[in-house]
Design a protein around this motif. Structure first.
Motif, PDB file in Angstrom:
ATOM      1  N   LEU A   1       5.036   5.778  -4.440  1.00  0.00           N
ATOM      2  CA  LEU A   1       4.299   4.544  -4.686  1.00  0.00           C
ATOM      3  C   LEU A   1       3.885   4.422  -6.143  1.00  0.00           C
ATOM      4  CD1 LEU A   1       2.162   4.369  -1.435  1.00  0.00           C
ATOM      5  CD2 LEU A   1       4.057   2.887  -2.081  1.00  0.00           C
ATOM      6  N   GLY A   2       3.673   5.567  -6.791  1.00  0.00           N
ATOM      7  CA  GLY A   2       3.381   5.528  -8.219  1.00  0.00           C
ATOM      8  C   GLY A   2       4.537   4.953  -9.012  1.00  0.00           C
ATOM      9  N   ARG A   3       5.762   5.313  -8.620  1.00  0.00           N
ATOM     10  CA  ARG A   3       6.934   4.751  -9.293  1.00  0.00           C
ATOM     11  C   ARG A   3       7.050   3.249  -9.037  1.00  0.00           C
ATOM     12  NH1 ARG A   3       9.271   9.710  -7.457  1.00  0.00           N
ATOM     13  NH2 ARG A   3      10.155   8.649  -5.630  1.00  0.00           N
ATOM     14  N   GLU A   4       6.518   2.813  -7.869  1.00  0.00           N
ATOM     15  CA  GLU A   4       6.543   1.385  -7.540  1.00  0.00           C
ATOM     16  C   GLU A   4       5.319   0.647  -8.082  1.00  0.00           C
ATOM     17  OE1 GLU A   4       6.954   1.133  -3.305  1.00  0.00           O
ATOM     18  OE2 GLU A   4       8.793   2.325  -3.276  1.00  0.00           O
ATOM     19  N   ARG A   5       4.506   1.370  -8.859  1.00  0.00           N
ATOM     20  CA  ARG A   5       3.308   0.800  -9.487  1.00  0.00           C
ATOM     21  C   ARG A   5       2.295   0.291  -8.460  1.00  0.00           C
ATOM     22  NH1 ARG A   5       4.004   0.561 -14.877  1.00  0.00           N
ATOM     23  NH2 ARG A   5       6.141   0.596 -15.709  1.00  0.00           N
ATOM     24  N   VAL A   6       2.155   1.046  -7.380  1.00  0.00           N
ATOM     25  CA  VAL A   6       1.112   0.773  -6.393  1.00  0.00           C
ATOM     26  C   VAL A   6       0.176   1.976  -6.393  1.00  0.00           C
ATOM     27  CG1 VAL A   6       0.576   0.253  -3.987  1.00  0.00           C
ATOM     28  CG2 VAL A   6       2.726  -0.559  -4.989  1.00  0.00           C
ATOM     29  N   PRO A   7      -0.947   1.898  -7.091  1.00  0.00           N
ATOM     30  CA  PRO A   7      -1.841   3.053  -7.184  1.00  0.00           C
ATOM     31  C   PRO A   7      -2.547   3.347  -5.859  1.00  0.00           C
ATOM     32  CG  PRO A   7      -2.807   1.156  -8.269  1.00  0.00           C
ATOM     33  CD  PRO A   7      -1.417   0.757  -7.895  1.00  0.00           C
ATOM     34  N   ILE A   8      -2.704   4.624  -5.559  1.00  0.00           N
ATOM     35  CA  ILE A   8      -3.474   5.069  -4.394  1.00  0.00           C
ATOM     36  C   ILE A   8      -4.916   5.261  -4.833  1.00  0.00           C
ATOM     37  CG2 ILE A   8      -3.750   6.870  -2.665  1.00  0.00           C
ATOM     38  CD1 ILE A   8      -1.225   5.318  -2.262  1.00  0.00           C
ATOM     39  N   VAL A   9      -5.829   4.534  -4.211  1.00  0.00           N
ATOM     40  CA  VAL A   9      -7.225   4.597  -4.632  1.00  0.00           C
ATOM     41  C   VAL A   9      -8.036   5.611  -3.829  1.00  0.00           C
ATOM     42  CG1 VAL A   9      -7.238   2.246  -5.516  1.00  0.00           C
ATOM     43  CG2 VAL A   9      -7.848   2.669  -3.122  1.00  0.00           C
ATOM     44  N   GLY A  10      -7.487   6.103  -2.712  1.00  0.00           N
ATOM     45  CA  GLY A  10      -8.238   7.080  -1.939  1.00  0.00           C
ATOM     46  C   GLY A  10      -7.459   7.517  -0.715  1.00  0.00           C
ATOM     47  N   CYS A  11      -7.935   8.614  -0.134  1.00  0.00           N
ATOM     48  CA  CYS A  11      -7.311   9.155   1.069  1.00  0.00           C
ATOM     49  C   CYS A  11      -8.407   9.692   1.976  1.00  0.00           C
ATOM     50  CB  CYS A  11      -6.335  10.277   0.707  1.00  0.00           C
ATOM     51  SG  CYS A  11      -5.646  11.166   2.135  1.00  0.00           S
ATOM     52  N   CYS A  12      -8.350   9.336   3.252  1.00  0.00           N
ATOM     53  CA  CYS A  12      -9.302   9.856   4.231  1.00  0.00           C
ATOM     54  C   CYS A  12      -8.525  10.634   5.281  1.00  0.00           C
ATOM     55  CB  CYS A  12     -10.084   8.717   4.886  1.00  0.00           C
ATOM     56  SG  CYS A  12     -11.385   9.300   6.001  1.00  0.00           S
ATOM     57  N   LEU A  13      -8.972  11.865   5.525  1.00  0.00           N
ATOM     58  CA  LEU A  13      -8.311  12.752   6.475  1.00  0.00           C
ATOM     59  C   LEU A  13      -9.142  12.859   7.742  1.00  0.00           C
ATOM     60  CD1 LEU A  13      -6.237  14.912   7.312  1.00  0.00           C
ATOM     61  CD2 LEU A  13      -7.595  16.582   6.025  1.00  0.00           C
ATOM     62  N   ALA A  14      -8.511  12.630   8.889  1.00  0.00           N
ATOM     63  CA  ALA A  14      -9.166  12.750  10.190  1.00  0.00           C
ATOM     64  C   ALA A  14      -8.821  14.104  10.806  1.00  0.00           C
ATOM     65  CB  ALA A  14      -8.703  11.627  11.113  1.00  0.00           C
ATOM     66  N   LEU A  15      -9.842  14.764  11.351  1.00  0.00           N
ATOM     67  CA  LEU A  15      -9.650  16.065  11.990  1.00  0.00           C
ATOM     68  C   LEU A  15     -10.388  16.093  13.329  1.00  0.00           C
ATOM     69  CD1 LEU A  15     -10.137  18.510   8.976  1.00  0.00           C
ATOM     70  CD2 LEU A  15      -8.004  18.034  10.179  1.00  0.00           C
TER      71      LEU A  15
END
Length: 379
Positions: free
Chosen positions: A167-181
């Motif tokens: 997605l970085g190559r597609e210029r779509v920045p990831i602003v966060g990640c939430c992990l469920a456990l």
């Protein structure tokens, strides 16, 4: 900035609030009404209206809903458009005399966030943009019971690194990640205190993930899987309702929603209905207790009682029951009765309006909730 200016900027005389630190005596307290605070608050307010709207609202619609002035809304919308958070759609004819209204919608493919999960028999992720479009997803099956948390999280980190780089190559920045456990999590930064079915205890999950070269410096959050599912359900309902969510997998999780907000409890550990005792003389549970709901209505317990291979999907149990297999029917009856006992106890304690059943093993509840995954609690 005077008090009158602050009220005009906010569109309301209601004081702003901020969260107190964990361990404080009060959950919320009044914060100072400074200009920057007001603008940030109002930007969130306007953006929230755009994100939650069933039909794309116009600036005038937002002004009417928020009681902000049209000039304030217009300036805030312009800032959100310039920031790539909101996009303007084609103008539509106004319902009254005047200029055509310009509908507003969440911007697509400008920002994205990752929802990831590690459960007993799979791990995976889904990437969404602001419009709710799925940009990428991947599920990897496996047996993570008794797994080494460092190795499992390294494996998840490799999966996340792959999609973030793409997605970085597609210029779509990831602003966060939430992990469920599937376990007890101390707030949103951890640690994971215990996930009995995974066999994990006192694990600095976010620390291990942050050590992955591709995730260093990323914004990472952590949550109990049922609590996160309850937040999604509450958002989908669109009202500040009250309900108990039960998620049936190999384990059974639960979450309590009061007035539209997840009631997490003092440490974030509320809603552990899977480890509610339904029979004190019942079988031992991985949590250390005996006769827990999970030992009757969890997937492994249902399959075992029906004499089926634990690796088979839950549909095999349903098919056996539909075919009239006595062991399968007895297993569902036993699991449904245990689930009914646990639900009745919870409803009596917390006085909610609905019980929402989710997950792959919700068919275990067909004896008490036929035909629907959502039932109103008895009055």
């Amino acid at each position: 900035m005077t008090d009158d200016d602050a009220q005009q900027e906010s569109g309301s005389a209601t004081p702003l609030t901020s969260h107190t630190p964990a361990g404080g005596r009060s959950g919320r307290r009044a914060g100072p009404a400074r200009q920057g605070t007001l603008r940030e608050h109002n930007l969130r307010l306007v953006l929230g209206h755009v994100l939650d709207a069933i039909e794309p609202p116009s600036r005038a619609d937002i002004a009417a809903s928020t009681h902000l002035t049209r000039g304030t809304v217009s300036a805030l919308v312009d800032q959100l458009v310039q920031s790539g958070l909101v996009e303007e759609l084609a103008p539509v004819a106004a319902r009254r005399a005047g200029r055509p209204a310009v509908p507003l919608a969440p911007a697509r493919r400008t920002l994205a966030a990752i929802g990831a999960e590690v459960n007993l028999d799979y791990m995976g992720y889904r990437v969404l943009d602001l419009a709710g479009d799925v940009l990428a997803e991947r599920i990897e099956r496996g047996d993570f019971r008794g797994s080494d948390p460092e190795q499992a999280l390294r494996r998840l980190g490799d999966m996340l690194a792959e999609v973030t780089l793409r997605l970085g190559r597609e210029r779509v920045p990831i602003v966060g990640c939430c992990l469920a456990l599937p376990g007890l999590v101390d707030r949103v930064t951890g640690p994971l205190r215990v996930a009995p079915n995974l066999g994990w205890r006192d694990v600095d999950v976010l620390g291990l993930l942050a050590d992955h070269p591709a995730l260093t410096g990323a914004s990472l959050l952590l949550g109990n899987d049922a609590n996160l599912a309850a937040r999604a359900e509450s958002r989908a309902q669109g009202v500040a309702g009250n309900f108990l969510l039960i998620v049936g997998e190999v384990g059974i999780g639960g979450a309590i929603v009061l007035d539209g907000e997840v009631f997490a409890g003092r440490h974030g550990w509320s809603g552990e209905i899977g480890h509610t005792t339904v029979d004190m003389s019942g079988p031992p549970c991985s949590c250390g207790a005996s006769g827990c709901l999970e030992q009757y209505a969890g997937k492994d317990s249902l399959m075992r009682a029906a004499g089926l291979d634990l690796d088979l999907p839950i549909e095999a149990l349903r098919d056996a029951a539909d075919a009239g297999d006595p062991a399968a029917l007895a297993s569902l009856d036993r699991g449904g009765n245990a689930l009914g006992v646990a639900i009745a106890s919870f409803v009596n304690l917390i006085d909610v309006e609905q019980v929402v059943l989710g997950g792959r093993t919700r068919c275990s509840a067909t004896t008490c909730c036929p035909g629907s995954a959502r039932r109103s609690a008895p009055g």
